[in-house]
Design a protein around this motif. Sequence first.
Motif, PDB file in Angstrom:
ATOM      1  N   UNK A  38      48.682  31.953  32.867  1.00 22.30           N
ATOM      2  CA  UNK A  38      48.051  33.115  33.472  1.00 22.30           C
ATOM      3  C   UNK A  38      47.229  32.640  34.673  1.00 22.30           C
ATOM      4  N   UNK A  39      46.876  33.573  35.526  1.00 21.42           N
ATOM      5  CA  UNK A  39      46.151  33.228  36.753  1.00 21.42           C
ATOM      6  C   UNK A  39      44.701  32.874  36.446  1.00 21.42           C
ATOM      7  N   UNK A  40      44.252  31.752  36.987  1.00 23.80           N
ATOM      8  CA  UNK A  40      42.876  31.308  36.839  1.00 23.80           C
ATOM      9  C   UNK A  40      42.528  30.426  38.033  1.00 23.80           C
ATOM     10  N   UNK A  41      41.285  30.019  38.138  1.00 20.20           N
ATOM     11  CA  UNK A  41      40.890  29.142  39.243  1.00 20.20           C
ATOM     12  C   UNK A  41      40.952  27.666  38.848  1.00 20.20           C
ATOM     13  N   UNK A  42      41.063  27.391  37.545  1.00 14.08           N
ATOM     14  CA  UNK A  42      41.099  26.010  37.071  1.00 14.08           C
ATOM     15  C   UNK A  42      42.211  25.854  36.053  1.00 14.08           C
TER      16      UNK A  42
END
Length: 238
Positions: A137-141
């Motif tokens: 899923x989309x995340x920054x890390x």
Amino acid sequence: MNAFILAAGLGTRLRPLTDTMPKALVPVDGKPLLQYQIERLKAAGFQRIVVNVHHFAEQIIDFLNAHQNFGLDIRISDEREQLLETGGAIKRALPLFSDSSPILVHNVDILHNLDLRSFYQQNCAQQTDATLLVSQRTTSRYLLTDDTNRLLGWRNVKTGEVKGKEGEQAYAFSGIHLFSPSLGSLMENWPDRFSIIDFYLQTTLTRNIHLAPVADLRLLDVGKVDSLHEATRFLQDL
């Protein structure tokens, strides 16, 4: 079965609610987050639960006492003097567990559709030293892994920072992981306060630190006031 609920955070993103209560007692659909997690763990068969406390610690302790610990063996890991981050929190809490069986570590503000009993039993059978629940899923890390799902590294998309090694797959961490107390001896030389991800990245060089991707994982981080309404809908859908 043992579980550790991380409930010591300041909950700054949930202000002004957390100006007067700990994040763990913020209600979702009429029930505090902590109660929701404890009841799910109890239903899954966990008998001993450790809860760490810091921000408005007395409120959490009083809440548990008022509910007779929900009929479970619940222990308090006291971090009132200093927040220890997840790595330091696990190190502090280890003596409170009853045996050497793996510990399910669970953020108090994470809602999901995971079968906790199945996740615990299946990954205990794999005999890894730590297993981190992840999904695409989309995340920054992101956590980075090879084709066997062994942890290799960590990447911050916003800053470009990479720790460890690049990998073939990148996954978002859920805040839920299985930790073997056998790793405790490796924490002895670490400071009181440290990141569990930094610990895992160093430890994966010599021990089996693996990721467990779940394709149909539904997960919600109740981190902001705006997410509370979404959390109510999320629980009703589950």
